[in-house]
Design a protein around this motif. Sequence first.
Motif, PDB file in Angstrom:
ATOM      1  N   ARG A  38      18.667  25.021  20.365  1.00 10.54           N
ATOM      2  CA  ARG A  38      17.242  25.215  20.046  1.00 10.54           C
ATOM      3  C   ARG A  38      17.015  25.442  18.555  1.00 10.54           C
ATOM      4  O   ARG A  38      15.924  25.203  18.049  1.00 10.54           O
ATOM      5  CB  ARG A  38      16.677  26.410  20.824  1.00 10.54           C
ATOM      6  CG  ARG A  38      16.562  26.195  22.308  1.00 10.54           C
ATOM      7  CD  ARG A  38      15.481  27.104  22.902  1.00 10.54           C
ATOM      8  NE  ARG A  38      15.687  28.509  22.614  1.00 10.54           N
ATOM      9  CZ  ARG A  38      16.275  29.366  23.436  1.00 10.54           C
ATOM     10  NH1 ARG A  38      16.764  28.947  24.592  1.00 10.54           N
ATOM     11  NH2 ARG A  38      16.387  30.637  23.115  1.00 10.54           N
ATOM     12  N   VAL A  39      18.045  25.934  17.857  1.00 10.39           N
ATOM     13  CA  VAL A  39      17.871  26.221  16.430  1.00 10.39           C
ATOM     14  C   VAL A  39      18.618  25.217  15.555  1.00 10.39           C
ATOM     15  O   VAL A  39      18.775  25.430  14.350  1.00 10.39           O
ATOM     16  CB  VAL A  39      18.322  27.660  16.098  1.00 10.39           C
ATOM     17  CG1 VAL A  39      17.449  28.655  16.838  1.00 10.39           C
ATOM     18  CG2 VAL A  39      19.791  27.887  16.423  1.00 10.39           C
ATOM     19  N   GLY A  40      19.091  24.125  16.173  1.00 12.81           N
ATOM     20  CA  GLY A  40      19.669  23.053  15.382  1.00 12.81           C
ATOM     21  C   GLY A  40      21.181  23.062  15.259  1.00 12.81           C
ATOM     22  O   GLY A  40      21.736  22.298  14.465  1.00 12.81           O
ATOM     23  N   LEU A  41      21.868  23.889  16.040  1.00 11.96           N
ATOM     24  CA  LEU A  41      23.338  23.914  16.018  1.00 11.96           C
ATOM     25  C   LEU A  41      23.826  23.190  17.272  1.00 11.96           C
ATOM     26  O   LEU A  41      23.843  23.754  18.364  1.00 11.96           O
ATOM     27  CB  LEU A  41      23.860  25.346  15.979  1.00 11.96           C
ATOM     28  CG  LEU A  41      23.437  26.181  14.764  1.00 11.96           C
ATOM     29  CD1 LEU A  41      23.967  27.609  14.878  1.00 11.96           C
ATOM     30  CD2 LEU A  41      23.905  25.543  13.470  1.00 11.96           C
ATOM     31  N   ASP A  42      24.215  21.933  17.109  1.00 11.61           N
ATOM     32  CA  ASP A  42      24.540  21.125  18.288  1.00 11.61           C
ATOM     33  C   ASP A  42      26.031  20.822  18.430  1.00 11.61           C
ATOM     34  O   ASP A  42      26.472  20.324  19.457  1.00 11.61           O
ATOM     35  CB  ASP A  42      23.743  19.817  18.286  1.00 11.61           C
ATOM     36  CG  ASP A  42      23.884  19.055  16.974  1.00 11.61           C
ATOM     37  OD1 ASP A  42      24.655  19.505  16.115  1.00 11.61           O
ATOM     38  OD2 ASP A  42      23.215  18.021  16.820  1.00 11.61           O
ATOM     39  N   ARG A  43      26.834  21.095  17.390  1.00 16.94           N
ATOM     40  CA  ARG A  43      28.294  20.894  17.502  1.00 16.94           C
ATOM     41  C   ARG A  43      28.917  22.244  17.809  1.00 16.94           C
ATOM     42  O   ARG A  43      29.357  22.972  16.923  1.00 16.94           O
ATOM     43  CB  ARG A  43      28.864  20.302  16.218  1.00 16.94           C
ATOM     44  CG  ARG A  43      28.424  18.876  15.943  1.00 16.94           C
ATOM     45  CD  ARG A  43      29.189  18.315  14.750  1.00 16.94           C
ATOM     46  NE  ARG A  43      28.932  19.099  13.545  1.00 16.94           N
ATOM     47  CZ  ARG A  43      29.717  19.098  12.480  1.00 16.94           C
ATOM     48  NH1 ARG A  43      30.822  18.376  12.475  1.00 16.94           N
ATOM     49  NH2 ARG A  43      29.416  19.826  11.424  1.00 16.94           N
ATOM     50  N   VAL A  44      28.967  22.595  19.085  1.00 16.44           N
ATOM     51  CA  VAL A  44      29.351  23.954  19.495  1.00 16.44           C
ATOM     52  C   VAL A  44      30.635  23.905  20.310  1.00 16.44           C
ATOM     53  O   VAL A  44      30.753  23.131  21.268  1.00 16.44           O
ATOM     54  CB  VAL A  44      28.221  24.612  20.315  1.00 16.44           C
ATOM     55  CG1 VAL A  44      28.657  25.985  20.812  1.00 16.44           C
ATOM     56  CG2 VAL A  44      26.957  24.707  19.489  1.00 16.44           C
ATOM     57  N   GLU A  45      31.598  24.730  19.929  1.00 18.74           N
ATOM     58  CA  GLU A  45      32.834  24.906  20.691  1.00 18.74           C
ATOM     59  C   GLU A  45      32.874  26.336  21.212  1.00 18.74           C
ATOM     60  O   GLU A  45      32.650  27.287  20.458  1.00 18.74           O
ATOM     61  CB  GLU A  45      34.052  24.642  19.810  1.00 18.74           C
ATOM     62  CG  GLU A  45      35.377  24.824  20.535  1.00 18.74           C
ATOM     63  CD  GLU A  45      36.579  24.621  19.623  1.00 18.74           C
ATOM     64  OE1 GLU A  45      37.710  24.936  20.062  1.00 18.74           O
ATOM     65  OE2 GLU A  45      36.383  24.164  18.474  1.00 18.74           O
ATOM     66  N   LEU A  46      33.150  26.488  22.496  1.00 14.73           N
ATOM     67  CA  LEU A  46      33.129  27.803  23.133  1.00 14.73           C
ATOM     68  C   LEU A  46      34.550  28.321  23.363  1.00 14.73           C
ATOM     69  O   LEU A  46      35.424  27.597  23.840  1.00 14.73           O
ATOM     70  CB  LEU A  46      32.401  27.727  24.478  1.00 14.73           C
ATOM     71  CG  LEU A  46      30.946  27.238  24.441  1.00 14.73           C
ATOM     72  CD1 LEU A  46      30.410  27.084  25.854  1.00 14.73           C
ATOM     73  CD2 LEU A  46      30.088  28.210  23.653  1.00 14.73           C
TER      74      LEU A  46
END
Length: 716
Positions: free
Chosen positions: A578-586
Amino acid sequence: MTPVTTPVFDLPDHLADKADPALVAADEQHLAAVARALAEQVADLSDRLDVLRRSPGGKGRGALDRDLEIHRLSGRLRVLRRFGLDVCLGRMVLAAGSEPVYVGRLGLSDGSGRRLLVDWRSPAAEPFFAATHASPMGLLSRRRYRWTRGRVSDYWDEVFTADGLQGHAALDDQSAFIASLGSTRSARMRDVLSTIQADQDAIIRAGSRGTLVVEGGPGTGKTVVALHRAAYLLYSDPRLGPGRGGVLFVGPHQPYLSYVADVLPGLGEEGVLTCTVRDLVPEGAAAQPEADPEVARLKASAEMVRAVEPAVALYEEPPTEGMTVETPWADLWVSPADWAEAFGSVEPGTPHNEARDQVWEALLDLLVDQLNDEEVPAELLRRTLARDVGLARALDRAWPVLEAPELVADLWSVPAYLRRCAPWLDPDDVRRLQREETSPWTVSDLPLLDAARQRLGDPQASRRRRRREAEVAAQREYMDRVVDDLIAADDDGEGLVTALRQRDLRDALVDEGALPPADPDLLAGPFSHVVVDEAQELTDAEWQMLVRRCPSRSFTVVGDRAQARHGFPGSWSDRLARVGLDRVELTSLSINYRTPQEVMAEAEPVIRSVLPQAAVPRSVRSSGLPVVHAGTADLAGIVDGWLAAHHEGTVCVVGDPSFPPRPRVRSLSPEQVKGLEFDLVVLVAPERFGTGVAGTVDRYVAMTRATRQLVVLSAA
């Protein structure tokens, strides 16, 4: 620093078997060499710093390079003096018959170039932290030291193969990490570098591209991982080095920042900026909590922050009527088309207040071109137009200099303005957001103030630019006189003096780098990487404050959805997208190393009462001390009794603001204890912490700050 002649190992009587020379003699010899090298480096660094500080400051780039070198050498000297011999964390043996490799907080070599310590962040040191029995990474054995007042007071060996048992290891049933958990807490967080576990080390050494989310419950070492990761990335990633943006570390509150203040310098890094979200804007220091939860919800959305753009755009509309500008040579006409062309000349992305100068210069260009009279020097006409009061006032009305606080205050005090800039709000929302223009700022206002400040830019930029240009012009005029004097004194008109007649060489003599620059806002960024601890509490609007400061979108996000005071629906990926961080590793940490089993047995039902699916971590240690239940009247006696029985360690009283703090005793609110840890935690009337998710989370968080014992005092 421990003298070379003093034995390094100082083991208590019950560990006498570990003092066998067959086990420690090689370490004694190596650490004596480390001590000598440290003493030599401290002396050398001190001498070099003395020379640099006495040398002339110079100008421009030379002065900057000198200051940077002083900063670098001073930082290393501080680390060497801070730790002395305990800069060494331990050793590892990689092959039978090979020399042990010793791991330190920083790399160290002796005068002959022999490597005595490898930096903990280097690839060569990775097995020291990451090796496990399932994946030994080539290790035969690993030894970790415990240092007390500059001497080794204990050590632990882990053996990974049968070859590691060859008389080089003292085995016991307690690993260094678990042993360290029982030590008492202090007012400052101690780094646990020598006891980093494999799962934590894998996260610390992960790459910096994109966003890495580290989720874990209380006591899983999230903060430790976040701090060590910041130090590791600065060392290993050239994109984050000096002059390339650096790292910003964002914590939840000031007590937390004070608690962790010593960790990064102890890891060899002093260049990380630390702050809270409040610190990002000047108004944050005095901001009040938002009294109305519904107003807080409205301001927390990313959509509300977007109202800033149309709010500014209303002050960037070209005049629709023309005007006449009188000059000594002719009257010039400024048409609406001229205004529109000047307004359209602004370079994309230029802040409003700085763009005003571009509009002004474009407007003067259009008017100068109108006259097109060879008998009137263009510069003279330009200076005449620049002094025209009517033209300047017209620009002030059409494109005024704006201040962020005034812009946001207008949104909250002029309903028509808010409706124009935020048309999605219904009439009730517009009324709810209204407030007196002189009302104090709230925490919920900070993201809008930050967005407005970025969109508007510095209101003093134009004045500073003109002052700087005047200073450059004065320097140039002085150098012109110097050059003219040199030329007049030149007899043959040849050589360097003749070359000085060239305009570019005259300009080169003006040292613009030595002129006073604008005071930078250090927290404005941009940063190459941002680490956010307790990130589950950030609203979408607050996230935008951080994303704005990190164009690379390189983040380490640390948090626990079960500790979100206002709930955390959805996933981390949803929230960050939603805030523009789309390359996310968990990633996740599931072992609770800090909180005793006795405390977690009491805390787990509390959080599951409102969040049945909460990821509650599993504790691996027991303190042997039960949770105590009593009444609030017993508070003073319990604290005094504990302090009398324990000469080390810390106490935190949570929920009684009237309880006076004292040495080793803190008195904090439930919101202020997040991220902290104490030996004894006393909850005062936790039933008063609140209801619903927020109150329950406060109770859960406060309970799990205890590393040894928890006391719960009821008001009834």
